[in-house]
Write a protein that holds these residues in place. Structure first.
Motif, PDB file in Angstrom:
ATOM      1  N   LYS A   1       2.268  17.813   1.891  1.00  0.00           N
ATOM      2  CA  LYS A   1       2.068  18.947   2.724  1.00  0.00           C
ATOM      3  C   LYS A   1       1.428  18.619   3.983  1.00  0.00           C
ATOM      4  CE  LYS A   1       3.967  22.416   0.243  1.00  0.00           C
ATOM      5  NZ  LYS A   1       5.276  22.736   0.303  1.00  0.00           N
ATOM      6  N   SER A   2       0.449  17.657   3.740  1.00  0.00           N
ATOM      7  CA  SER A   2      -0.400  17.412   5.099  1.00  0.00           C
ATOM      8  C   SER A   2      -1.298  16.088   4.745  1.00  0.00           C
ATOM      9  CB  SER A   2      -1.356  18.355   5.687  1.00  0.00           C
ATOM     10  OG  SER A   2      -2.131  18.743   4.631  1.00  0.00           O
ATOM     11  N   VAL A   3      -1.565  15.246   5.737  1.00  0.00           N
ATOM     12  CA  VAL A   3      -2.484  14.255   5.823  1.00  0.00           C
ATOM     13  C   VAL A   3      -3.373  14.320   7.020  1.00  0.00           C
ATOM     14  CG1 VAL A   3      -0.760  12.665   6.854  1.00  0.00           C
ATOM     15  CG2 VAL A   3      -2.769  11.598   5.672  1.00  0.00           C
ATOM     16  N   ASP A   4      -4.692  13.934   6.658  1.00  0.00           N
ATOM     17  CA  ASP A   4      -5.757  14.205   7.756  1.00  0.00           C
ATOM     18  C   ASP A   4      -6.641  12.863   7.640  1.00  0.00           C
ATOM     19  OD1 ASP A   4      -7.532  14.943   9.572  1.00  0.00           O
ATOM     20  OD2 ASP A   4      -8.217  16.490   8.366  1.00  0.00           O
ATOM     21  N   VAL A   5      -6.551  12.131   8.590  1.00  0.00           N
ATOM     22  CA  VAL A   5      -7.353  10.981   8.694  1.00  0.00           C
ATOM     23  C   VAL A   5      -8.791  11.197   9.536  1.00  0.00           C
ATOM     24  CG1 VAL A   5      -7.953   8.601   9.558  1.00  0.00           C
ATOM     25  CG2 VAL A   5      -5.617   9.114   8.635  1.00  0.00           C
ATOM     26  N   GLN A   6      -9.886  11.310   8.780  1.00  0.00           N
ATOM     27  CA  GLN A   6     -11.409  11.509   9.537  1.00  0.00           C
ATOM     28  C   GLN A   6     -11.922  10.101   9.459  1.00  0.00           C
ATOM     29  OE1 GLN A   6     -12.202  14.015  10.883  1.00  0.00           O
ATOM     30  NE2 GLN A   6     -10.412  15.081  10.521  1.00  0.00           N
ATOM     31  N   ALA A   7     -13.209   9.663   9.771  1.00  0.00           N
ATOM     32  CA  ALA A   7     -13.911   8.608   9.859  1.00  0.00           C
ATOM     33  C   ALA A   7     -13.821   8.004   8.540  1.00  0.00           C
ATOM     34  CB  ALA A   7     -15.090   8.846  10.819  1.00  0.00           C
ATOM     35  N   THR A   8     -14.548   8.590   7.577  1.00  0.00           N
ATOM     36  CA  THR A   8     -14.896   8.064   6.131  1.00  0.00           C
ATOM     37  C   THR A   8     -13.915   8.465   5.197  1.00  0.00           C
ATOM     38  OG1 THR A   8     -16.343   9.484   5.563  1.00  0.00           O
ATOM     39  CG2 THR A   8     -17.242   7.808   7.046  1.00  0.00           C
TER      40      THR A   8
ATOM     41  N   LEU B   1      -2.251  19.670  -5.256  1.00  0.00           N
ATOM     42  CA  LEU B   1      -3.223  18.552  -5.419  1.00  0.00           C
ATOM     43  C   LEU B   1      -3.857  18.379  -4.202  1.00  0.00           C
ATOM     44  CD1 LEU B   1      -4.234  15.820  -6.946  1.00  0.00           C
ATOM     45  CD2 LEU B   1      -2.107  14.812  -6.720  1.00  0.00           C
ATOM     46  N   ASP B   2      -5.076  18.249  -4.061  1.00  0.00           N
ATOM     47  CA  ASP B   2      -5.865  17.775  -2.941  1.00  0.00           C
ATOM     48  C   ASP B   2      -6.433  16.259  -3.253  1.00  0.00           C
ATOM     49  OD1 ASP B   2      -5.231  19.934  -1.828  1.00  0.00           O
ATOM     50  OD2 ASP B   2      -7.568  20.751  -1.734  1.00  0.00           O
ATOM     51  N   LEU B   3      -5.932  15.332  -2.399  1.00  0.00           N
ATOM     52  CA  LEU B   3      -6.494  13.915  -2.932  1.00  0.00           C
ATOM     53  C   LEU B   3      -7.081  13.229  -1.853  1.00  0.00           C
ATOM     54  CD1 LEU B   3      -5.549  11.763  -5.257  1.00  0.00           C
ATOM     55  CD2 LEU B   3      -4.026  10.750  -3.361  1.00  0.00           C
ATOM     56  N   THR B   4      -8.272  12.824  -2.070  1.00  0.00           N
ATOM     57  CA  THR B   4      -8.982  12.325  -0.671  1.00  0.00           C
ATOM     58  C   THR B   4      -9.426  10.717  -1.281  1.00  0.00           C
ATOM     59  OG1 THR B   4      -9.924  14.232   0.086  1.00  0.00           O
ATOM     60  CG2 THR B   4     -11.103  12.406   0.569  1.00  0.00           C
ATOM     61  N   PHE B   5      -9.127   9.887  -0.441  1.00  0.00           N
ATOM     62  CA  PHE B   5      -9.711   8.541  -0.178  1.00  0.00           C
ATOM     63  C   PHE B   5     -11.081   8.348   0.430  1.00  0.00           C
ATOM     64  CE2 PHE B   5      -5.234   8.378  -0.811  1.00  0.00           C
ATOM     65  CZ  PHE B   5      -5.129   7.496  -1.904  1.00  0.00           C
ATOM     66  N   MET B   6     -11.992   7.986  -0.206  1.00  0.00           N
ATOM     67  CA  MET B   6     -13.378   7.960   0.783  1.00  0.00           C
ATOM     68  C   MET B   6     -14.019   6.531   0.349  1.00  0.00           C
ATOM     69  SD  MET B   6     -16.820  10.583   0.219  1.00  0.00           S
ATOM     70  CE  MET B   6     -17.476   9.848  -1.146  1.00  0.00           C
ATOM     71  N   ALA B   7     -14.159   6.219   1.712  1.00  0.00           N
ATOM     72  CA  ALA B   7     -15.064   4.683   1.795  1.00  0.00           C
ATOM     73  C   ALA B   7     -16.502   5.239   2.688  1.00  0.00           C
ATOM     74  CB  ALA B   7     -14.324   3.854   2.576  1.00  0.00           C
ATOM     75  N   PRO B   8     -17.580   5.384   2.026  1.00  0.00           N
ATOM     76  CA  PRO B   8     -18.702   5.858   2.359  1.00  0.00           C
ATOM     77  C   PRO B   8     -19.601   4.814   3.508  1.00  0.00           C
ATOM     78  CG  PRO B   8     -19.149   5.137   0.285  1.00  0.00           C
ATOM     79  CD  PRO B   8     -17.756   5.060   0.615  1.00  0.00           C
ATOM     80  N   LEU B   9     -18.835   4.452   4.607  1.00  0.00           N
ATOM     81  CA  LEU B   9     -19.334   3.302   5.428  1.00  0.00           C
ATOM     82  C   LEU B   9     -20.058   4.068   6.529  1.00  0.00           C
ATOM     83  CD1 LEU B   9     -15.811   1.473   5.901  1.00  0.00           C
ATOM     84  CD2 LEU B   9     -17.925   0.757   4.333  1.00  0.00           C
TER      85      LEU B   9
END
Length: 832
Positions: free
Chosen positions: A253-260, A273-281
């Motif tokens: 349905k959507s994709v949203d790139v944020q900083a981390t 389903l909400d799926l998030t990839f998180m790199a806590p940089l």
């Protein structure tokens, strides 16, 4: 002592209810990033453990390494027995029938002399050619068995097939550097032109495949090495018939790139389903920057008001821990503490053995992990793992497998309202870099007294707090960037954030100094290149100058230790991950000298003191003297835009030298060295006068002092503005900016009058030369437009054509940290 500023005084998160976990797992608020990214960042630990989606939908292709090689990562959701693939692809495996040099020993006939015209035919007599083992190439190239050091090589490889393959799907696999033609039984299959790639797979056309008979056949190739490394290797692969299990895809349905974080939303039948990839940089915590663990979190919700039985599945291939998929690997599942793990790695485990550009790590281990009371973990054949999940909603536990995939599944039970979970992904590289002969561990484990399991336990415990911190950080960065440069500028900045940071590795030097070492991705593979540090610097000056010091410390050490004895800095410290000294074939004297002096002054500006400059003052004196002698009218030499070739009397390079001297004067005044300040202030002032007179070309300033009718972006001028050196009058800024606006193409301002290509980081800097928001945005909008439509689906390229949707070269480089210069200007102005 580690220079770490912790976010957390107390970590109080111990346990939360399932509903509370679901609430903490969902991002709330913030400005959505509408940019269709060239590639979407997923897993961003360092330049090796780097996973990207290079298609619009997460399930349209395999997850890939930034180099474009497959890093298979598959995700599926089981809803009431129906399974929906939301990530990755279920590719048909390929098996070599004729191996390359990386997987088998092969013998070829070769010559360096131009052969007769029929040299590709099956009947050609090559009795006068030499014979030796493939692959053929120059020293340092992967899997080379026979040295080739001339401009051209011609190779014939006789192959024996055990059966007739004319009705099978076959693929040619090859590596080359540079121009290559490859023929099978005399028919051309490949003609690359000027290019350099490794392990390319292309389907062999049917008319060619039909000629491959049982018995003897011939593959012939010609390769031209234009400059630098040379490589030629090839083989044939065949599809292995399999039964696919994950045929139905979710609906993205959507994709949203944020900083981390990168957020995806899917519909999987009656469940969302909400799926998030998180790199806590988060850059004010160096332990966190270094800790090699990322997260994938997920929330599922019924979309029809009913209750549904839901399970989720994640699977990774050994590719994540291999340079080439054909390398032997071993995979293991185990439990320790509160967590369940699966890990994979190469059998050979040759630490820090490979150094090059287009390579991936093949020492250490890649991990998937989850809480052991929630997940099932297994290793084995990927199709058997998937079959188990499809049938049972979980994976069947296997403890160990050779060349096996690794998988984790979780049953989320009967779902009606939001229900959440997470897995973690990580990499233990054991040793990260070699620094002047000494192997260095990663910063998070520099004493060797921690384990990767400890890192995972910490990451698991801190997850809820980190999720909240990342949400806040992402929202603030986007909001601040919108205020500074507009929505399109902000969208580019947040896409640049993880790309830039994860192109570095954080370690401590033997003397205790911080080292934040970049890899020059797809532009040579060099480590700690000064003219890559220079454009990357604004991001780190904005968030944590300690990291910029970490980019300069090795360069200062190289000179101050006497290992580099020239009166200007080195270009680099080696080829990643080996930092034993410069390997680039030519110095960039004025370029690198100006870069380090300017950035040292920028650190002083950011920190409000010149302590770092004071530490290196004797070295800076030598470099200032060199710039005063050689910088104004540069001899024929390279600058950071080395792809454009050598240039004498380069006015932009001259401007860098002048600005660097002005920056040196500023530091001398701050340190109370009036003698140095007065001396170089006069020199810089006279240089400015001469520059304006010699570079003037009617309504603008020329590319070189002697070539009128030319022009170039004077991006180096921007530090005169940011550091408030007041060297050049405002008329120079106004003249150049006004002229640039007449030279823009659809996708931006060309680098200079010689070609239509550009560098996006330099356009950003050139835009900062303007004094109003609307003019700045005129420079930014074409960059945004290019990234939104480019047909090159790779992590952002900084070198692309302004009149087409194609990049020229480079991708995934740290230099996009330069996009933050506009934000840095605002921050410096706040320090008044």
């Amino acid at each position: 002592m580690k220079k770490t500023i912790s976010f957390f005084a107390v970590l109080f998160f111990t346990a939360i209810s399932l509903e509370g976990f679901a609430q903490s797992n969902v991002k709330v608020g913030g400005v959505k990033n509408e940019l269709r990214a060239p590639a979407y960042p997923l897993i961003n630990i360092d330049t090796y453990t780097s996973g990207w989606s290079m298609t619009d939908n997460l399930y349209d292709s395999s997850v890939k390494h930034w180099t474009g090689k497959d890093f298979p990562l598959v995700g599926a959701l089981r809803v009431d027995g129906a399974v929906y693939r939301f990530m990755g692809t279920e590719d048909v495996p390929l098996m070599p029938i004729i191996g390359m040099g990386s997987s088998e020993e092969w013998i070829g006939s070769y010559t360096f002399q131009t052969p007769e015209k029929n040299w590709t035919s099956t009947s050609y007599d090559a009795k006068n050619w030499k014979q030796s083992k493939g692959a053929f190439g120059t020293k340092g190239e992967s899997n080379v068995k026979t040295l080739w050091e001339t401009e051209d090589i011609w190779v014939r490889r006789e192959i024996t097939l055990k059966e007739d393959y004319k009705n099978k799907k076959l693929y040619l696999k090859y590596s080359h550097d540079d121009d290559t033609e490859i023929y099978i039984n005399g028919l051309e299959v490949v003609n690359t032109g000027n290019a350099c790639k490794k392990n390319v797979l292309i389907e062999i056309p049917q008319n060619v495949a039909k000629t491959l008979k049982k018995g003897k056949n011939i593959i012939t190739a010609h390769c031209k090495n234009r400059v630098g490394g040379g490589l030629l290797d090839f083989g044939i692969n065949i599809e292995v018939p399999i039964v696919r299990h994950l045929n139905t895809t979710a609906i993205q349905k959507s994709v949203d790139v944020q900083a981390t974080q990168t957020h995806y939303k899917f519909t999987c039948g009656n469940v969302d389903l909400d799926l998030t990839f998180m790199a806590p940089l988060l850059m004010n915590n160096l332990n966190l920057i270094s800790r090699p663990v990322n997260y994938i979190d997920y929330t599922v919700t019924s979309n029809d008001g009913k209750t549904h039985d839901v399970a989720i599945y994640f699977e990774a291939a050994p590719n994540w821990a291999l340079d080439e998929p054909s390398q032997l690997s071993t995979s293991t599942s185990f439990e320790k503490g509160n967590l369940a793990y699966v890990k994979t790695g190469s059998v050979s485990q040759k630490l820090l053995d490979k150094k090059s550009d287009d390579v991936r790590i093949d020492w250490g281990y890649f991990y998937l992990s989850g809480e052991k009371n929630k997940v099932k973990n297994a290793v084995g054949n990927p199709f058997e793992l998937r079959s188990s999940f499809v049938k049972n909603g979980n994976v069947v536990l296997d403890k160990q497998a050779k060349n096996g995939n690794i998988a984790i599944s979780e049953s989320l039970g009967k779902v009606s309202k939001a229900t959440s979970g997470k897995i973690m992904l990580g990499y233990d590289d054991i040793y990260s870099l070699q620094y002047f002969g000494e192997n260095l561990r990663p910063y998070w484990n520099d004493k060797g007294n921690k384990t990767i399991e400890t890192a995972f336990e910490e990451a698991n415990t801190e997850y809820a707090t980190l999720k909240s911190e990342c949400n806040k950080f992402d929202d603030k960065l986007m909001s601040d960037a919108v205020k500074t440069g507009g929505k399109e500028y902000a969208e580019l900045c947040v896409l640049a954030y993880r790309q830039s940071i994860s192109a570095h590795k954080l370690v401590n030097a033997p003397n205790g100094e911080l080292l934040f070492m970049s890899k020059e991705n797809f532009s040579g593979g060099f480590i700690n290149t000064v003219d890559v540090t220079y454009p990357s610097a604004p991001l780190y000056l904005y968030y944590n100058p300690e990291l910029l010091k970490g980019m300069l410390n090795g360069i200062y050490y190289y000179s101050e230790s006497g290992k580099w004895a020239k009166p200007y800095p080195a270009h680099d410290l080696g080829t990643y991950p080996i930092a034993n000294g410069q390997v680039y074939g030519e110095d960039m004297p004025v370029e690198e000298c100006g870069n380090v002096v300017i950035l040292t002054a920028a650190i002083a500006k950011a920190e409000g003191n010149a302590n770092y400059a004071k530490k290196h003052w004797n070295t800076l004196k030598i470099w200032a003297e060199f710039l005063s002698r050689e910088g104004f009218d540069p001899a024929n030499q390279l600058c950071t835009d080395d792809f454009a070739g050598h240039l004498a009397r380069n006015t932009n390079l001259s401007m860098k030298a002048i600005v660097a001297l002005g920056a040196y004067v500023q530091m001398a005044n701050e340190l109370g060295d009036k003698t140095e300040a007065d001396k170089y202030a006069l020199i810089a002032k006279e240089m400015v006068r001469k520059w304006m007179e010699m570079a003037k070309d009617g309504d603008h300033y020329a590319l070189t002092f002697n070539d009128k009718g030319t022009w170039s972006q004077k991006y180096n001028l921007v530090w005169d503005k940011l550091l408030k050196l007041n060297l050049f009058p405002s008329s120079v800024y106004e003249t150049e900016v006004k002229y640039y606006l007449t030279k823009q193409n659809e996708y931006g301002l060309p680098l200079d009058s010689r070609a239509k290509y550009t560098k996006s980081d330099w356009i950003m800097w050139t835009g900062v030369l303007s004094n109003d928001q609307s003019t700045f945005e005129k420079f930014i909008k074409p960059i945004h437009s290019f990234m939104n439509v480019t047909t090159d689906r790779v992590p952002m390229s900084d070198w692309y054509n302004t009149d087409s949707k194609k990049k020229v070269g480079f991708q995934a480089r740290s230099v996009v940290g330069g996009y933050y210069l506009k934000m840095l200007e605002d921050k410096f102005n706040e320090k008044k």
